[in-house]
Write a protein that holds these residues in place. Structure first.
Motif, mmCIF file in Angstrom:
data_model
loop_
_atom_site.group_PDB
_atom_site.id
_atom_site.type_symbol
_atom_site.label_atom_id
_atom_site.label_comp_id
_atom_site.label_asym_id
_atom_site.label_seq_id
_atom_site.Cartn_x
_atom_site.Cartn_y
_atom_site.Cartn_z
ATOM 1 N N GLU A 40 81.753 23.826 97.773
ATOM 2 C CA GLU A 40 82.010 23.993 96.336
ATOM 3 C C GLU A 40 83.500 23.782 96.038
ATOM 4 O O GLU A 40 83.864 23.268 94.989
ATOM 5 N N LYS A 74 72.363 21.950 91.592
ATOM 6 C CA LYS A 74 73.426 22.936 91.331
ATOM 7 C C LYS A 74 74.778 22.235 91.379
ATOM 8 O O LYS A 74 75.631 22.444 90.513
ATOM 9 N N TYR A 187 82.401 27.533 87.310
ATOM 10 C CA TYR A 187 80.998 27.874 87.150
ATOM 11 C C TYR A 187 80.357 26.758 86.356
ATOM 12 O O TYR A 187 81.004 26.175 85.496
ATOM 13 N N PRO A 188 79.099 26.448 86.620
ATOM 14 C CA PRO A 188 78.470 25.400 85.826
ATOM 15 C C PRO A 188 78.371 25.834 84.365
ATOM 16 O O PRO A 188 77.976 26.969 84.094
ATOM 17 N N SER A 189 78.752 24.963 83.451
ATOM 18 C CA SER A 189 78.588 25.276 82.030
ATOM 19 C C SER A 189 77.129 25.035 81.665
ATOM 20 O O SER A 189 76.398 24.387 82.416
ATOM 21 N N PHE A 190 76.711 25.558 80.504
ATOM 22 C CA PHE A 190 75.316 25.352 80.100
ATOM 23 C C PHE A 190 75.043 23.866 79.890
ATOM 24 O O PHE A 190 73.990 23.362 80.258
ATOM 25 N N LYS A 191 76.024 23.166 79.330
ATOM 26 C CA LYS A 191 75.836 21.719 79.137
ATOM 27 C C LYS A 191 75.708 21.017 80.482
ATOM 28 O O LYS A 191 74.934 20.083 80.635
ATOM 29 N N ILE A 193 74.501 22.304 83.193
ATOM 30 C CA ILE A 193 73.169 22.619 83.728
ATOM 31 C C ILE A 193 72.128 21.707 83.086
ATOM 32 O O ILE A 193 71.261 21.155 83.758
ATOM 33 N N MET A 194 72.238 21.541 81.755
ATOM 34 C CA MET A 194 71.261 20.713 81.051
ATOM 35 C C MET A 194 71.394 19.246 81.448
ATOM 36 O O MET A 194 70.407 18.510 81.505
ATOM 37 N N LYS A 197 69.907 17.520 85.281
ATOM 38 C CA LYS A 197 68.576 16.979 85.529
ATOM 39 C C LYS A 197 68.512 15.482 85.235
ATOM 40 O O LYS A 197 67.693 14.764 85.806
ATOM 41 N N GLU B 6 66.140 24.759 84.363
ATOM 42 C CA GLU B 6 67.444 24.939 83.715
ATOM 43 C C GLU B 6 67.709 26.403 83.382
ATOM 44 O O GLU B 6 68.812 26.895 83.542
ATOM 45 N N LEU B 10 70.682 28.577 84.720
ATOM 46 C CA LEU B 10 71.566 29.297 83.797
ATOM 47 C C LEU B 10 71.701 30.754 84.230
ATOM 48 O O LEU B 10 72.805 31.308 84.284
ATOM 49 N N LEU B 46 82.282 28.474 78.832
ATOM 50 C CA LEU B 46 81.250 27.823 79.647
ATOM 51 C C LEU B 46 79.991 27.517 78.838
ATOM 52 O O LEU B 46 79.021 26.980 79.366
ATOM 53 N N TYR B 48 77.964 29.665 77.451
ATOM 54 C CA TYR B 48 76.864 30.624 77.616
ATOM 55 C C TYR B 48 76.561 31.388 76.321
ATOM 56 O O TYR B 48 75.449 31.841 76.125
#
Lengths: 260, 383
Positions: A40, A74, A187-191, A193-194, A197, B6, B10, B46, B48
């Motif tokens: 990481e 991830k 940390y992964p942001s929500f965007k 994460i989306m 994929k 997802e 999250l 981030l 969230y």
């Protein structure tokens, strides 16, 4: 700059880990599998280089079974552009040397300027892979970095040692392995994460890489684990009785264990 | 079953972030009267805190189920952030669903990244659960509104930039009062607030709010004057879903501590968790918390698919059950700890009041039982 980051899926080092009785390999099926922590930091460093140098791409390279996909997603959620997954049933049982052969074949295909990886994985802790890859690829190995500076094609690292650090330089293409002192991974942001994929993940087999099945897996392994045993329970610590010299003895102990 | 890849990713990411701060961070701030600003900011940056807001306003394009997951995981990791329930969940949702394009453009980006915090004010001294008795009233004065009234038990006014106030306007035609929502800056002339001392240990404080001839521009009214009640429900369903997520997160935190303790604490020959008197109450508490999580996810799923009425029913049930499950879980966790359960070091006693609060706010369990008896079971109205 084209950057490839090596990402390995390992059993969570925070939980209890076991070797399998039948073949002395790491039990991954029952473990909570995560990204090797040190990787990481390598990924974070790659993303920072990309942000500082326009036109760079960051690709994740993973060799591992089907479930390694979770770790690839991830990793992708942190921000890299895409990933390559070397996936082949014949890879089971591959040792470090075999792994370096397979990853080197994948890297030749990707032609990166810079390969970043963790200095070690928390499951095997061999610290040999970066050197093996550099040898196979004929590129420089800058290992154990606590700091990396990129100036055009010139790479400079601070190589962490027990006493301090060494400054080592090399030109790209090169492989750099990093310790967890180099940065603080995001940390992964929500965007992120989306978006993960939708990012491209190319799956390659041994045949795609031109590596024959008997060069990898059990067939190609030059090293095998003969047996294993649980670490013995901790023995009682050192007891210092204070007879007026307690302070000195404490300091002597701390020095002997390199705490001070 | 209900949550995709997802959502799970999250949850993991939020857990990691909150884990970095840890329970100590939250409790030390709460005890010292401080705020959890760093965690709030980082969660905001981030994305969230704005997972449920469309991307055009800087949000993540997800739903209230995603925001509930954020809230739950923060609480599970020891940092229950009450302002998530208020600012992004209620206020941003109402503005997003009913605000004008101008209002959305003005407030949503800040509410989404957490740089802007709104409080929500509905309860009044003489109108608790009875929103028909609200007396905070707005009157037209040219293009402006002039607002008067009093609100009580309003969370986080001291850290909010503005308060979304539920007031009433006079219908020009019938003369009847109908609910309307106004964005009132906390710095507006005529606004005053005083802290209500409570024995809750939380960074978010409670306030009495005084609104005295507060002059607001026309655009302070959110959405359509005639859509007041709909807007209220739009904000209150997410509030209940979030309260349930908040409570289950706290319960999961307490159970986590209790399980750890039961595994390591040894009084006779085996860890105390080996005794059914310890393990069964924890197992029961875990089952009830899992059931609440399922109901909360159902409510969020319905809400995110536009089923407002069905979501309302499920959200109320989830919130009711969450209050009961959280109180029981924290009680079981304290009992597992014996005397340590009440020590400051273990921090569980401080959760008693916080969990107990979920039975009362944002809507009391009795009002939920009334709602279910009347609306779901078709029984006569009892009040």
């Amino acid at each position: 700059m084209k950057i490839v980051v090596l990402v390995k899926q390992v059993p969570d080092s925070g939980a209890e880990r076991n070797l399998r009785a039948e073949d002395n390999t790491v039990d991954r099926a029952s473990a909570n599998n995560v990204i090797n922590e040190m990787d990481e930091y390598a990924l974070e460093e790659a993303l920072r280089i990309q942000e500082a140098h326009g036109g760079s791409t960051v690709t994740v390279l993973t060799m591992g079974p089907e479930r390694a996909t979770e770790s690839i997603r991830k990793a992708l959620s942190m921000g890299p552009d895409g990933a390559v997954h070397v996936l082949d049933d014949a890879l089971s049982g591959t040792d470090a040397l075999g792994t370096s052969k397979v990853l080197a074949a994948a890297l030749k295909r990707l032609e990166p300027d810079l390969v970043l990886c963790g200095a070690e994985s928390t499951d095997a802790r061999g610290q040999v892979l970066p050197h093996m890859l550099a040898e196979r690829l004929g590129v420089a190995a800058l290992t154990g970095a606590r700091k990396l500076t990129v100036d055009g094609s010139q790479l400079t690292i601070e190589r962490q040692t027990e006493e301090g650090y060494e400054v080592v330089t090399a030109a790209t293409p090169a492989i750099v392995s990093v310790w967890d002192t180099i940065n603080e991974p995001r940390y992964p942001s929500f965007k992120g994460i989306m978006a993960a994929k939708k990012k491209p993940v190319e799956t390659l087999t041994l045949a795609d890489l031109g590596v024959s099945a008997d060069e990898a897996g059990w067939a190609g392994a030059l090293t095998t684990v003969a047996s294993h045993a649980k670490r013995p329970p901790r023995s009682a610590g050192v007891k210092v009785t204070d007879d007026g010299e307690g302070g000195t003895k404490l300091v002597e102990f701390l020095v002997s264990e390199k705490f001070v | 079953m209900l949550e995709g890849e997802e959502r799970q990713a999250l949850r993991k990411a939020v857990r990691q972030l909150a884990g970095k701060y840890g329970r100590e961070y939250f409790m030390s701030r709460a005890r010292a009267g401080g705020k959890t600003t760093e965690l709030w900011r980082e969660a905001g940056q981030l994305g969230y805190l704005g997972v449920h807001i469309p991307e055009e306003y800087g949000g993540g394009g997800g739903g209230i189920g995603d925001l509930a997951a954020v809230c739950e995981e923060l609480a599970t990791a020891g940092s229950p952030l009450a302002m998530i329930v208020v600012s992004p969940a209620i206020c941003a949702t109402v503005i997003h669903r009913f605000g004008t394009d101008e209002q959305k453009g003005k407030w949503l980006p800040g509410l989404t990244d957490g740089s802007l915090i709104f409080s929500f004010a509905i309860t009044e001294p003489d109108a608790g659960s009875n929103s028909h008795r609200l007396t905070t009233t707005a009157r037209r004065d040219g293009d402006d509104w002039v607002l008067n009234g009093r609100k009580t038990y309003i969370t986080g006014v001291d850290e909010a930039h503005a308060v979304l106030v539920v007031g009433r306007t006079e219908d020009a035609r019938t003369g009847k009062l109908k609910p309307a929502l106004f964005v009132v800056p906390t710095t507006a002339p005529g606004i005053a607030y005083t802290r209500i001392e409570t024995d809750l240990i939380a960074p978010e404080k409670q306030f009495a709010l005084f609104i005295d001839e507060v002059r607001l521009p026309g655009e302070a009214l959110v959405g359509d004057e005639d859509a007041g009640l709909m807007q209220l429900f739009a904000g209150l369903n997410p509030e209940r879903i979030m309260a349930a997520a908040f409570a289950t997160g706290m319960a999961r935190y307490a159970l986590g501590r209790a399980i750890e303790y039961a595994k390591t604490r040894q009084v006779w020959d085996v860890p105390i968790g080996g005794h059914q008197a310890i393990s069964h109450p924890l197992a029961i508490a875990h089952i009830n918390v899992e059931l609440v999580r399922l109901m909360t996810q159902k409510a969020a799923h319905l809400y995110d698919h536009g089923e407002d009425y069905e979501a309302g029913e499920a959200a109320n049930m989830a919130k009711y059950a969450a209050g009961e499950a959280a109180v029981a879980a924290i009680d079981a966790a304290i009992q597992t700890h014996g005397g340590n359960g009440l020590s400051t070091e273990y921090g569980l006693a401080a959760m008693l009041a916080a969990a107990r609060l979920i039975r009362i706010a944002p809507v009391s369990r009795e009002m939920i039982l009334n709602f279910v008896a009347q609306n779901t079971l078709g029984l006569p109205r009892s009040y």
